[in-house]
Motif scaffolding. Sequence first.
Motif, short mmCIF file in Angstrom:
data_model
loop_
_atom_site.label_atom_id
_atom_site.label_comp_id
_atom_site.label_asym_id
_atom_site.label_seq_id
_atom_site.Cartn_x
_atom_site.Cartn_y
_atom_site.Cartn_z
N ASP A 16 -1.17 0.55 6.31
CA ASP A 16 -1.97 0.16 5.15
C ASP A 16 -3.28 0.94 5.11
O ASP A 16 -3.61 1.61 4.11
CB ASP A 16 -2.24 -1.35 5.22
CG ASP A 16 -3.17 -1.82 4.12
OD1 ASP A 16 -3.25 -1.14 3.08
OD2 ASP A 16 -3.82 -2.87 4.29
N GLY A 29 -4.89 10.83 0.82
CA GLY A 29 -4.31 10.94 -0.51
C GLY A 29 -2.80 10.75 -0.43
O GLY A 29 -2.20 10.84 0.64
N ASP A 30 -2.18 10.49 -1.58
CA ASP A 30 -0.74 10.22 -1.60
C ASP A 30 0.08 11.36 -1.01
O ASP A 30 0.96 11.14 -0.17
CB ASP A 30 -0.27 9.96 -3.05
CG ASP A 30 -0.84 8.65 -3.60
OD1 ASP A 30 -1.51 7.93 -2.83
OD2 ASP A 30 -0.59 8.36 -4.78
N PHE A 40 -0.57 11.75 2.78
CA PHE A 40 0.04 10.68 3.56
C PHE A 40 1.56 10.88 3.65
O PHE A 40 2.16 10.71 4.71
CB PHE A 40 -0.26 9.32 2.92
CG PHE A 40 0.32 8.16 3.68
CD1 PHE A 40 -0.23 7.77 4.89
CD2 PHE A 40 1.41 7.47 3.18
CE1 PHE A 40 0.30 6.70 5.60
CE2 PHE A 40 1.94 6.40 3.88
CZ PHE A 40 1.39 6.02 5.09
N SER A 41 2.17 11.23 2.54
CA SER A 41 3.62 11.48 2.53
C SER A 41 3.98 12.62 3.48
O SER A 41 4.97 12.55 4.21
CB SER A 41 4.09 11.81 1.11
OG SER A 41 5.47 12.02 1.07
N SER A 55 -2.78 4.84 4.74
CA SER A 55 -2.32 5.29 3.43
C SER A 55 -3.46 5.27 2.41
O SER A 55 -3.52 6.10 1.50
CB SER A 55 -1.17 4.41 2.94
OG SER A 55 -1.61 3.09 2.72
N ARG A 56 -4.40 4.30 2.57
CA ARG A 56 -5.54 4.23 1.65
C ARG A 56 -6.58 5.29 1.97
O ARG A 56 -7.29 5.76 1.08
CB ARG A 56 -6.16 2.83 1.71
CG ARG A 56 -5.31 1.78 1.02
CD ARG A 56 -5.98 0.41 0.93
NE ARG A 56 -5.98 -0.29 2.21
CZ ARG A 56 -7.07 -0.64 2.88
NH1 ARG A 56 -8.26 -0.32 2.41
NH2 ARG A 56 -6.98 -1.30 4.02
N GLN A 109 2.53 1.76 -3.38
CA GLN A 109 1.60 2.28 -4.38
C GLN A 109 1.26 3.74 -4.13
O GLN A 109 1.00 4.49 -5.08
CB GLN A 109 0.32 1.43 -4.39
CG GLN A 109 -0.67 1.87 -5.46
CD GLN A 109 -1.76 0.84 -5.68
OE1 GLN A 109 -1.52 -0.22 -6.25
NE2 GLN A 109 -2.95 1.14 -5.21
N SER A 110 1.30 4.15 -2.86
CA SER A 110 0.97 5.56 -2.55
C SER A 110 2.17 6.49 -2.79
O SER A 110 2.08 7.68 -2.50
CB SER A 110 0.50 5.68 -1.10
OG SER A 110 1.57 5.44 -0.21
N SER A 126 0.83 -1.21 0.00
CA SER A 126 0.00 0.00 0.00
C SER A 126 0.86 1.26 0.00
O SER A 126 0.59 2.21 -0.74
CB SER A 126 -0.93 0.01 1.22
OG SER A 126 -1.92 -0.98 1.11
N LEU A 127 1.92 1.26 0.83
CA LEU A 127 2.79 2.43 0.88
C LEU A 127 3.53 2.62 -0.44
O LEU A 127 3.67 3.74 -0.93
CB LEU A 127 3.79 2.32 2.04
CG LEU A 127 3.37 3.02 3.34
CD1 LEU A 127 2.11 2.38 3.92
CD2 LEU A 127 4.50 2.97 4.37
#
Length: 640
Positions: free
Chosen positions: A345, A352-353, A356-357, A348-349, A276-277, A273-274
Amino acid sequence: MNLSQKTIQDVQERADIEEVVSDFVPLKKKGQNLWACCPFHQEKSPSFSVSPNKGIYKCFGCGKAGDAIQFIMDLEGLSFPEAIKQLAEKYGIEIEEDEMLPEDQVKYNERESLFIILNFAAQYFKGLLHEHEEGKSIGLSYFKERGFSNNTIEEFDLGYSLNEWDGFLKAAKKAGHSEELLEKAGLIIKKEDKTYDRFRNRVIFPIHSVAGKPIAFGARILINDKKQPKYINSPETEVYHKSDVLYGIAQAKQHIRTLENCYLVEGYTDVISLHQSGVKNVVASSGTSLTTNQIRLISRYSENITVLFDGDAAGIKASLRGIDLILEGGLNVKVVLFPDGEDPDSYSRKMGDEEFSSYLKNNATDFIRFKSDLLLEETKKDPIKKAETIQDIVRSIAKIPNPVKRAIYIKECSNILEIDEALLITEQNKILLREKQAKGDITQRQVNQLNESFSQAPEQVQKKYSPFDVAAIQEKESIRLLLSYGDLPIEGNTLVMDYLLEELSDAEFVHPVYAEILQEFRHNLEKRKILNEAYFIKNGSEEVRKEIFSLFTDRYTLSENWENKFQIFTVHEKHILNDSVYIHVLRLKHRSILHLLDQNMQKLKTADSTIEEGKLLQYQMQLNQAKLEIGNLLGMVVVK
């Protein structure tokens, strides 16, 4: 691969450090060395030095050092044989293998067969996920529900195992694989009355080696069945040792190196998940407690680890030992805590990317503050527990091998806990002494002496090198002089090595690596072979090689233009070798006298008679006089 010594030697002799490194980074000449921005960490000013004459490289920023082979190992994450093979192909060197004993050949063939079988299994499970109706309707649907894209599913080689007892077994046997090797690969289970697939009716997470080869599998059940575990994993095999492996390392290694940080999580889906984000520098310990070998694996790519915890307090406390192991490994560690009920997980879902970052960057907390907040919250009204908690935090700091980092963390700890820094230093040094004693490095008497000095003047402790640090520094200089100038003459045509070895004849080195080098030097000298740094770079242990790389890499070198262009001649150490060696020996003797003074003072404290006391006092005066004379020769200010 059992490479022949001839192949290894041919590569060592042919591999040119400048050619090898310049394939990856542009080098610019400055003085005698070549310089570049380090390929192992981000930097704006070049601190990565290559010495063509010595055949080694060193980064003065991150500390990476080695020869051409080590460079390929560090940069590509390869084993020694793999690096040798890559360089052999580069230089057109024929790869030869030593003739193996029959039993060794059997083991080698079996290991290679396991890799082939495991790759077959990975492709089989992957094919079922995308091509079989059950795989698509159950497995692929699950991954899509988790939000995994087709690219992500492909990148991590995700798969599915059918709801059959022996579906994989039949397919593997049809492909020509034996039941014996399938069992050794951990893919099937054999019992007295039946043989069946280990993984059934589950989604599959292949576990890859650093080089990207499938070496094991994790599998998750998708139905609620309390009789079966949620996850099952491959057993330990000839090619899979879970304490040495990190899930996702093959996909993350280059990102970890580039971003100079590794995010550490617990599970497979956390990693995926991370990744992909957009957080691609992430790995997992795959449900096992973090191990020393896993930390060492991360350190090949970065010195920085950020541990991601969910809001489960009990789980966090159980994982604190992992943080201590990271510190003990010499790495820097931070912690990110997620809200209650969230894990990497799910969070992060949910975000938004970019959000989350940003959360990861803004909520990364130094381990001291994190541990203080976590443990002290429960001890506010209990001073005894608070004292124990403070000692626990100091024990964590004491595990850091770098004394400068320890001093910084002690200061930070003092500010956070509002405790006198000197008291924390004293406690830390007592912990370090107990550890040295447990390892047999020092005696109980030395522990008592040093503890007494800590208690008398704690404010001075941080300003002085310990006797062991001083000894190690002088031992390092002895090794440098031996390897650099051992066969050169000094005053009276005595060789440097003869003079130094005579002076060191009664000395016991406290630093294990320098002791190993000195022993090897003496052993070879008996066979009339004089060793230099090149010998230890080629033949030494990993620890010895690291010390040699560090010892013989200079950060600053004088430009050749000083002599060639401007006719300005500088003094090289060779020109004043007699003085350098003589001064070094004086320092060795000065340390020896200080040690004798300490020993004699202890005897004075326990003297049984006036006669014995008089003799000891006279000896003390002689030692003090010798200390004064040597101190004057060295230009020291010696207090009588």
